[in-house]
Scaffold this motif. Structure first.
Motif, PDB file in Angstrom:
ATOM      1  N   ASP A   1     -72.792 -14.812  -8.545  1.00  0.00           N
ATOM      2  CA  ASP A   1     -71.808 -14.177  -9.431  1.00  0.00           C
ATOM      3  C   ASP A   1     -71.185 -12.962  -8.746  1.00  0.00           C
TER       4      ASP A   1
ATOM      5  N   VAL B   1     -68.291 -13.115  -6.367  1.00  0.00           N
ATOM      6  CA  VAL B   1     -66.933 -13.276  -6.901  1.00  0.00           C
ATOM      7  C   VAL B   1     -66.336 -11.896  -7.184  1.00  0.00           C
TER       8      VAL B   1
ATOM      9  N   ARG C   1     -60.235 -10.713 -20.762  1.00  0.00           N
ATOM     10  CA  ARG C   1     -60.652 -10.853 -19.362  1.00  0.00           C
ATOM     11  C   ARG C   1     -62.063 -11.475 -19.274  1.00  0.00           C
TER      12      ARG C   1
ATOM     13  N   GLU D   1     -61.974 -15.139 -19.998  1.00  0.00           N
ATOM     14  CA  GLU D   1     -61.365 -15.814 -18.862  1.00  0.00           C
ATOM     15  C   GLU D   1     -62.402 -16.063 -17.749  1.00  0.00           C
ATOM     16  N   ILE D   2     -63.125 -15.001 -17.407  1.00  0.00           N
ATOM     17  CA  ILE D   2     -64.103 -15.109 -16.329  1.00  0.00           C
ATOM     18  C   ILE D   2     -65.298 -15.972 -16.745  1.00  0.00           C
TER      19      ILE D   2
ATOM     20  N   GLU E   1     -63.750 -10.868  -8.835  1.00  0.00           N
ATOM     21  CA  GLU E   1     -63.348 -10.619 -10.219  1.00  0.00           C
ATOM     22  C   GLU E   1     -64.553 -10.238 -11.074  1.00  0.00           C
TER      23      GLU E   1
ATOM     24  N   GLU F   1     -65.241 -18.480 -18.630  1.00  0.00           N
ATOM     25  CA  GLU F   1     -64.835 -19.881 -18.521  1.00  0.00           C
ATOM     26  C   GLU F   1     -65.045 -20.429 -17.110  1.00  0.00           C
ATOM     27  N   THR F   2     -64.716 -19.597 -16.136  1.00  0.00           N
ATOM     28  CA  THR F   2     -64.799 -20.079 -14.751  1.00  0.00           C
ATOM     29  C   THR F   2     -66.239 -20.177 -14.264  1.00  0.00           C
ATOM     30  N   MET F   3     -67.157 -19.445 -14.915  1.00  0.00           N
ATOM     31  CA  MET F   3     -68.517 -19.382 -14.378  1.00  0.00           C
ATOM     32  C   MET F   3     -69.537 -20.180 -15.175  1.00  0.00           C
ATOM     33  N   THR F   4     -69.160 -20.602 -16.353  1.00  0.00           N
ATOM     34  CA  THR F   4     -70.133 -21.238 -17.239  1.00  0.00           C
ATOM     35  C   THR F   4     -70.751 -22.487 -16.635  1.00  0.00           C
ATOM     36  N   GLU F   5     -69.947 -23.179 -15.811  1.00  0.00           N
ATOM     37  CA  GLU F   5     -70.430 -24.415 -15.192  1.00  0.00           C
ATOM     38  C   GLU F   5     -71.602 -24.153 -14.249  1.00  0.00           C
TER      39      GLU F   5
END
Lengths: 265, 265
Positions: A164, A167, A196, A199-200, A169, A202-206
């Motif tokens: 994490d 990244v 924000r 948004e973030i 962001e 969403e990108t990391m949940t996977e």
DNA sequence: TTGCTCCTCACGTCACGTGAGGTGGC
DNA sequence: TTGCTCCTCACGTCACGTGAGGTGGC
């Protein structure tokens, strides 16, 4: 029959125990009361000293006196079997102490007592990206509690935490949250921060799903506890959680979408 | 200020201690009494759980609670110094247990608990030359007491004992003494046995002097004790000692000529 | 004669465990 | 409503330690 020659002090010294201990063994029935001499002094024989040495050896090995009493009465076979058991206990105790030694010795910093090395390294990295000491300490406390519950999963979780932090962001978000600690509960900047965050997330949940697919991870109470702790350090977080709820997300420590579940910061 | 969310049972479970232990830590001043809720229940925070984990870690490492209390108040430097000390204690305790493990594990036979391996081997050899079990046990008891006083000298002494047993006349003497246990105190065979003893003692005293030149070896009381033990198993020995005195020798366990001193059987 | 050892109660210690008797929360 | 948890005394446990008050041995 056999007349004793030793006083209690001499017998105790030869056996390496205290006079009081010898009297205690009499009381507990581990050692028969010996003959008394003309002045009422107890007089001990070599046999008594041998018994005292046995009591001491077993006692120092951690065998309770009640058990020692049984063993002294046991025949050689029973005794041998019991010794195997005593040995197993000693091994377990040694392993226990060695674990503690590792826990204590590897961690010179007081605040990090009982924290696994991976977590200590992770906390150092948080300091490195500019997190304040109080925030780092709170993170450390949270991990200390988590580590005590599920030590096995710590390496995997910390590994994901480190990914994490790779990244940019995400790092930025961490620092932004830290700034927010001084904000009012109704600060207008909280709204965009919530956007924000979503948004973030969403990108990391996977990635998080991959790390911990079963995800019954932390107990509900523990998550509540850590949420409360986070809010205490970062009061505007209470408002932020409300804003996240408006956006379809619940919780903080174990932030998740209405139905599924996964943890974040 | 920070409101606690956990009940005492929940906090205890998260920290891995009992509810009673938590209350005890309150009493001892290790953990401040937390706020109470409407029904008078204590409510704990994450900080409390962290403190409990610290107490537990130190406590399980063997640190007394009074010391734990000090450490909880100490700053990081003091704490680090104290940890070094705790670690030294743990190492000492581990070594102690390992010694006991060796003492207990290496000796499956009850009668030989706490006896060094050399002595066990020597006792087996006595059995081998035909000594009865009660005599062997008495020898073993004597060595157990001696070993507890001066463990360092045991190997050398036992080595000499083994050399003694290499001498056929000496082995013969041992068995002859065993026979004598059934004799009357005024048995005429005791006289020639005393002569024989003196004769053999003369030939061996030099070897014993070489083994233990300083020879303040065993305390006078211990020698008295072992003499008394020997007489209790071998009553005619009392008479034999008198006969030896007539021939210019004193004592038994630590038999010696009028002036010099050295031990025998 | 002085000091060390022995004697018998009997209470203290350490870190809680274990009821006793009662109330509150799900 | 039942059972589990919480509350506060308060005594129990384990293996002795530590005086208290007195006597015996070198």
């Amino acid at each position: 029959m056999i007349e004793g020659v030793l006083t209690i002090g001499e017998a105790a010294r030869l056996a390496g125990v205290t006079v009081r201990a010898v009297r205690h063994y009499h009381q507990r029935g581990l050692l028969a009361e010996p003959e008394r001499d003309a002045s009422g002094y107890r007089r001990y024989t070599a046999d008594d000293v041998v018994t005292l040495l046995r009591i001491r050896t077993l006692g120092e090995a951690g065998v309770p006196l009640a058990r020692v009493a049984e063993l002294l009465r046991a025949d050689d076979d029973e005794f041998a079997a019991a010794l195997t058991e005593v040995d197993a206990q000693l091994r377990a105790e040694i392993r226990r102490l060695q674990k503690h030694r590792a826990a204590v010795a590897a961690l010179p910093r007081g605040a990090e007592l009982a924290l696994p090395a991976e977590v200590v390294a992770y906390l150092d990295r948080l300091r490195g990206i500019g997190l304040r000491e109080d925030a780092v300490r709170m993170e450390g406390d949270a991990w200390m509690i988590i580590a005590a519950q599920i030590p096995d999963r710590i390496p995997v979780w910390i590994a994901q935490k480190n990914r994490d932090l790779d990244v940019p962001e995400f790092r930025e978000l961490y620092l932004r949250l830290q700034e927010a600690s001084d904000w009012d509960v109704d600060d207008p900047r909280l709204e965009p921060l919530a956007d924000r965050l979503v948004e973030i997330f969403e990108t990391m949940t996977e990635a998080w799903d991959a790390v911990d697919p079963t995800s019954d991870g932390l107990s509900r109470r523990l998550v509540q506890l850590l949420d409360a702790q986070a809010v205490s350090l970062l009061p505007p977080l209470a408002r932020l959680v409300v804003l996240l709820e408006e956006r379809g997300y619940t919780g903080w420590t174990d932030m998740s979408r209405a139905d599924d579940s996964q943890s974040a910061p």
